[in-house]
Design an enzyme around this catalytic site. Structure first.
Site, short mmCIF file in Angstrom:
data_model
loop_
_atom_site.label_atom_id
_atom_site.label_comp_id
_atom_site.label_asym_id
_atom_site.label_seq_id
_atom_site.Cartn_x
_atom_site.Cartn_y
_atom_site.Cartn_z
N ILE A 26 -90.66 0.29 -0.98
CA ILE A 26 -91.39 0.36 0.29
C ILE A 26 -92.74 -0.33 0.18
CG2 ILE A 26 -90.13 2.44 0.92
CD1 ILE A 26 -92.61 4.09 0.38
N GLY A 27 -92.76 -1.33 -0.69
CA GLY A 27 -94.01 -2.05 -0.94
C GLY A 27 -94.65 -1.58 -2.23
N ARG A 72 -96.49 7.70 -18.74
CA ARG A 72 -96.47 6.28 -19.11
C ARG A 72 -96.59 5.43 -17.85
NH1 ARG A 72 -91.79 4.97 -22.75
NH2 ARG A 72 -93.37 5.05 -24.39
N LEU A 116 -95.65 2.27 -16.10
CA LEU A 116 -94.55 1.32 -16.30
C LEU A 116 -95.01 -0.12 -16.10
CD1 LEU A 116 -91.76 3.32 -14.41
CD2 LEU A 116 -92.15 3.18 -16.89
N THR A 137 -98.57 -3.06 -10.68
CA THR A 137 -98.05 -2.39 -9.50
C THR A 137 -98.60 -0.96 -9.41
OG1 THR A 137 -96.05 -1.85 -10.74
CG2 THR A 137 -95.95 -3.78 -9.31
N GLN A 178 -100.69 0.84 -6.29
CA GLN A 178 -100.42 2.14 -5.69
C GLN A 178 -101.67 2.98 -5.61
OE1 GLN A 178 -97.44 3.64 -4.36
NE2 GLN A 178 -97.41 1.44 -4.16
N LYS A 217 -94.31 9.29 -15.00
CA LYS A 217 -94.37 10.27 -13.91
C LYS A 217 -94.69 9.51 -12.63
CE LYS A 217 -97.05 13.33 -16.23
NZ LYS A 217 -97.59 14.60 -16.81
N GLY A 234 -97.27 7.16 -6.99
CA GLY A 234 -97.44 6.69 -5.62
C GLY A 234 -98.37 7.55 -4.78
N GLU A 235 -98.59 8.79 -5.20
CA GLU A 235 -99.37 9.69 -4.35
C GLU A 235 -100.64 10.20 -5.02
OE1 GLU A 235 -95.77 11.14 -1.49
OE2 GLU A 235 -96.30 12.52 -3.07
#
Ligand SMILES: Cc1cc2nc3c(=O)[nH]c(=O)nc-3n(C[C@H](O)[C@H](O)[C@H](O)COP(=O)(O)OP(=O)(O)OC[C@H]3O[C@@H](n4cnc5c(N)ncnc54)[C@H](O)[C@@H]3O)c2cc1C
Ligand code: SF4
Lengths: 316, 739
Positions: free
Chosen positions: B475-476, B622, B624, B628, B632, B695, B698-699
């Site tokens: 989703i981006g 970790r 990844l 990116t 986020q 883990k 994104g939030e």
């Protein structure tokens, strides 16, 4: 958007004739306001006369030492014109405080003056709005009204004029030059250009149907220190909550107009005369008789503080 | 693969590709405008007609009549369907409340009542204005503050439907009454909208009794199930494709009217139909984050140990809807022996409140972390130290349940050091820079690490390339990229040798994108598939899978080494598997942590706040892909600035709707609002989370940000604003004018 026909005019005379001969026709310049309104069917022209081909794209020195700005000069070109930046800096600053680079590249001087209000209920065609549908009522009264006007309003409408450029043109005492359907020209002082709502909130400007703005003229420069302070919730790309355009002189006198507080740029000459006494005196005179809502009463003390900031930043 | 015990060393730990910065593999498509988003998929099926949604113009009541004659006669119109032509679906899909279409009942403003289908978008829109709907209006409840006093306590659905309503430990009342230092304040957060860039959009086409929907959905298998439930057809008859999504933030977790109406419209029109929810419709038609009223009570000893934590969070939703669980962070964040934490839920008739990025945590931390700042000040303790003092390494409700990894203290200390926190003035309102009042603030963040099963398939092609297929979505976020990295690491090839295909319900079912579970669990599912492929390759090449090494495009064991591509020279080899999770998240609390720092300037005349710099220090297992992951986090920080300073849906309590229902009226930060943002990741792989030891990320970037900004505003001004967002009228008259 309802279906419409479209033509390009090549001269002002041709443009006004085209409008006069087609009922429901409208001019289109940059289209940044009109097209949005057409999508919502708030404006429903049956015919568009595109005026972008008209030779009204230059900024020229006028004989009296002022400037003559063609109605199709883009906001970007106007704001970056050397004389405007140097001698009418309040105008340059006001324009760049508005919208975004992309919009300013499209927006024209005439179209900017005629931009419509940003009352949220005006844009919701399912709700009553006297401006959109005369006599239907005003949804903003008793509704969400934080951004709306505190003075110059009527029982019928409390929408503010949200523009930036016009506030600067108001302190500069600009004049709007027009041509009507019969080809006659006239000059309208900026102070008379925007109408207060009164009993006819749907009438916003002093133009007759089919009247074309050909130019805006500025009198000779005023000198002094030029300011445009636009107060907003985010740093860019937002309409003003309150704005102050001011040209301040060394001796403490000057000119001041407030934006986004009234249905037109709000300049009260008697209030302006109180400038040497300080911002509080100016604002109390300028906003005498104000009728804010509970959501927007803060605009009056905010106007005072914004003016105080401008005065504190005066460069002399 | 069932993940039931902590992960040992595995090929991911080589970190040759994973864990290293890599630019997005889908980046070139995005920046050249060639990524096929749902509404632009002109090529997938011929003869697409355009739908335009008509929304209800009342908030509650019934539809008496709908007159479509004029609309049907309008130019270009193919068909018009109305809600009266259909029965409302019997069952609601998972976690959805509002009926999307069908029946005469209107439950909220802009509920879809008709769809006009025409040859062009413009014709559909013009005809939509001709649909005449007669309503019988009923009174509704639209004012949370008015309903709050009578709102009943509610279960936290995230804890399970039959969980206890009250989260009680010790004796809160007695401990709070006896606490030498107390805080008792109420904070409010407004309704918010996701404001994602791409509006909801779908194209639907029927082939007999089978329907394909090209759409923009975060959860492909949920969308498929929800469509089947709502259309009352078997799931096997539904195909969903959602390969590119222009942002979601939770708005696209659930089936929305675009997909349903495209399907119904296509059936009625007898040809494919595409529908986008018009931007001014989205906010009232779709879901939003619910406003909250949160009372927080803290009791502490004079040396700064919390003895009592009380948190009651009130929100509203449509009858039957879920509460906004603002208490979620409070349950786990700080030690205190006496606790009383619960939700209340009022019935409101505004649109459906549902998940938005970091649901629960985001608004909960806006309140809790401001309360912590206030309490630190009362105690005369530095806010960073106060949080360190009250850190806990176990679930405060159950000391037998430790955190799998919790490095909040390291986040706090690292952040304080890096940000120059020691330079912060302890006295608020003391630092000036011309007309600006300058302040620093901080807050801590926590967000659960949720585990969802996820499957994938990976194919070794005869030319040595790898193709990954899973119904995971991007989703981006960078899902394409980290999946490519995972496959590359596992199979010993460069990223460029991997093609990732996502978002097709024909692919193995993944975790999808939501609740920040996507990155960790979808890569874990692919890890499992890669293990299978490694076994197949080893068998084909005559290696023992256990000691074969996959590196540099070769498979090696002892002194025998064969090109990977050899294994597929007679035809592709496929590995397919998924990951499921045992009870490691029951035995251990799995969560991510952040320390957020902000410096702001507040215009001392006008009260306008402008953020000057920001720092996040994040503990999320970790990392990844640092590139990116950073995106986020800075995106989350940006959203946090919006929540702190400008984002709020304005409720018209007469009409029962959000008035500022477009991006002109609902302001989110623009570039000029966002200054230098810095992100530091701690490196603590979590062996109990997954074989990837990662883990969610994104939030957590959003969690705590708004409070950090708000606390910085207070530090700048000395005026505490407890009602978000902190717009200028809430404090400017109290500010000293400095210039
Ligand atoms: C997202 C957004 C943000 C914005 N933010 C700001 C802001 O912060 N501050 C601000 O001041 N403005 C802002 N604007 C408004 C913008 O300045 C106006 O849309 C623009 O100036 C209009 O110029 P135009 O040439 O595009 O006008 P058009 O849309 O072409 O025309 C507007 C109206 O003027 C009429 N018209 C145009 N030219 C003439 C003429 N020569 N004679 C007679 N009638 C004419 C048209 O018939 C139409 O009714 C914003 C607009 C948008 C869309
Ligand atoms: S304030 Fe004016 S524009 Fe707004 S709803 Fe009332 S009449 Fe319409």
């Amino acid at each position: 958007m309802i279906p419409f026909t479209y033509e390009r005019a090549k001269s002002p005379a041709e443009a006004v004739k085209a409008i006069a001969s087609t009922p429901g026709a409208k001019f289109i310049a940059g289209g940044t306001n009109l097209l949005d309104l057409m999508k919502f069917q708030i404006e429903t022209p049956t015919h568009l006369v595109d005026i972008r081909g008209l030779p009204l794209t230059t900024i020229e020195d006028s004989a009296d030492g002022g400037l003559r700005i063609g109605a199709l000069v883009t906001n970007t070109d106007l704001a970056s014109h050397p004389r405007v930046k140097r001698e009418y800096a309040v105008l340059s600053r006001a324009i760049v405080a508005g919208a975004t680079g992309q919009l300013r590249n499209k927006a024209s001087t005439g179209g900017n003056l005629l931009q419509r209000n940003r009352c949220p209920y005006f844009y919701n065609t399912d709700m009553p709005c006297n401006k959109r549908v005369p006599g239907s009522g005003c949804s903003a009264m008793g509704g969400v009204s934080r951004s709306l006007a505190v003075i110059g309003t009527s029982e019928g409408c409390i929408a503010q004029n949200p523009g930036d450029m016009a506030v600067a043109l108001t302190v500069l005492d600009a004049t709007v030059e027009t041509m009507d359907a019969a080809g006659r020209t006239r000059s309208i002082p900026i102070a008379d250009f925007h109408r207060l709502p009164g009993n006819t909130p749907e009438v916003e400007f002093a133009l007759e149907p089919g009247e074309l703005i050909t130019a805006v003229t500025l009198p000779p420069p005023l000198g002094g220190s030029h300011h445009y302070h636009k107060v907003r919730d985010r740093a860019s790309y937002a309409f003003a909550i309150v704005s102050v355009a001011a040209v301040l002189q060394k001796d403490g006198t000057g000119r001041v107009a407030f934006g986004s507080v009234a249905p037109r740029p709000w300049r009260v000459k008697a209030a302006e005369a109180a400038l040497p006494k300080g911002p509080a005196a100016v604002v109390s005179a300028a906003f005498e008789g104000a009728t804010p809502t509970k959501d927007n009463a803060f605009k009056i003390p905010l106007a005072e503080r914004t003016l105080a900031l401008v005065v504190a930043e005066r460069r002399v | 693969m069932d993940f039931t015990t902590p992960s040992g060393r595995n090929p991911i730990d080589q970190l040759i590709v994973v864990g290293r910065p890599a630019t997005r593999v889908d980046g070139p498509l995005k920046v050249t405008g060639t990524a096929p988003y749902a509404y632009e998929r002109h090529e997938v099926v011929a003869n697409q007609a355009y739908g335009y949604v008509v929304g209800a113009t009342i908030a509650k009541g019934r539809i008496a009549r709908i007159d479509t004659a004029a609309a049907k006669a309008a130019p270009g119109v193919v068909t018009v369907i109305t809600t009266l032509d259909y029965k409302a679906a019997e069952k609601n899909p998972l976690r959805q409340t509002a009926k999307l279409f069908g029946g005469a009942e209107v439950a909220h403003y802009h509920q879809a009542v008709a769809l006009v289908v025409a040859q062009t978008f413009e014709e559909a829109r013009a005809a939509a204005f001709l649909v005449k709907v007669d309503y019988e209006t009923a009174p509704g409840k639209f004012d949370l503050a008015a309903e709050a006093p009578d709102a009943p306590p509610s279960v936290d659905p995230n804890e399970g439907e039959d969980a206890e309503v009250y989260d009680r430990v010790g004796d809160f009342d007695a401990a709070f009454a006896a606490a030498p230092v107390k805080l008792d304040e109420t904070y409010t957060t407004p309704d918010e909208t996701h404001a994602m860039m791409e509006p909801h959009a779908s194209i639907a086409a029927w082939d007999g009794d089978r329907v394909t929907v090209w759409t923009s959905q975060q959860m492909v298998h949920w969308a498929k199930a929800a469509l089947a439930t709502t259309l009352d057809i078997p799931e096997e008859k539904v195909r969903v494709e959602s390969p590119y999504i222009g942002g979601g933030f939770g708005s696209k977790l659930y089936l929305r009217a675009d997909a349903l109406l495209a399907a119904l419209g296509a059936k009625a029109a007898g040809r494919p139909v595409k529908v986008t929810l018009q931007r001014p419709l989205i906010i009232n038609n779709g879901t939003h984050r619910a406003a909250t009223i949160q009372r927080i009570r803290l009791g502490a000893t004079p040396d700064g140990r919390l003895t009592a934590i009380g948190h009651v969070n009130i929100s509203g939703n449509l009858p039957g809807g879920m509460p906004e669980a603002g208490i979620a962070p409070t349950k786990l964040f700080y030690a205190a022996p006496n606790r009383e934490i619960y939700l209340k839920l009022a019935a409101l008739d505004l649109g459906e409140a549902n998940d938005m990025r970091a649901p629960g945590e985001a608004p909960g931390l806006m309140a809790l972390e401001m309360a912590m700042d206030e309490m630190a000040e009362k105690l005369g303790i530095d806010p960073v130290e106060f949080r360190v003092l009250n850190d806990t390494q176990a679930d405060p409700r159950n000391p037998q349940r430790p955190f799998s990894e919790r490095h909040l203290v390291e986040c706090l200390r690292t952040g304080a050091e890096h940000f120059g926190w020691s330079k912060r003035s302890k006295t608020p309102g003391a630092v000036r820079d011309g007309k600006w009042l300058v302040g620093m603030g901080m807050a801590a963040g926590i967000r659960l690490n949720l585990l969802m099963p996820s499957a994938a398939r990976i194919r070794l092609e005869p030319d040595g390339r790898l193709t990954v297929e899973t119904d995971m979505t991007d989703i981006g976020t960078g899902a394409y990229t980290i999946l490519a990295q995972t496959a590359a690491e596992m199979m010993g090839v460069p990223i460029g040798a991997v093609t990732v295909k996502l978002g097709d319900s024909a692919f193995p079912q993944s975790a999808g994108s939501g609740g920040q579970w996507g990155a960790n669990t979808s890569t874990s599912g692919l890890y499992a598939a890669c293990v299978k492929l490694r076994e197949a390759v080893a068998a084909r090449l005559g290696f023992n899978a256990a000691d074969a090494e996959f590196a540099d495009g070769k498979v090696t064991s002892g002194n025998r080494s064969i090109a990977l591509a050899e294994a597929a020279k007679n035809g592709p080899l496929t590995g397919e598997d998924g990951i499921t999770f045992g009870d490691l998240d029951k035995k251990y609390v799995q969560a991510t942590f952040a320390a957020q720092f902000a410096e702001v300037g507040v215009n001392s005349f006008t009260g306008e706040t402008r953020v000057r710099r920001m720092l996040a220090v994040v503990d999320a297992g970790r990392v990844l892909n640092p590139t990116t992951a950073r995106s986020q986090v800075i995106g989350g920080m940006t959203m946090g600035v919006g929540a702190a300073l400008m984002e709020a849906l304005a409720v018209d309590t007469r009409h029962g709707c959000f008035v500022n229902h477009d991006l002109g009226g609902y302001e989110v930060p623009v570039h000029a609002d966002i200054p230098h943002q810095e992100v530091i990741f701690l490196d603590h792989p979590d062996v109990k989370s997954s074989p990837m030891k990662a883990k969610g990320i994104g939030e957590i970037g959003l969690c705590g940000v708004a409070a950090a900004v708000a606390n910085a505003v207070y530090n700048a001004t000395g005026v505490r604003v407890r009602n978000y967002p902190i717009t200028l009228e809430k404090h400017f008259t109290a500010l000293p004018r400095t210039a």
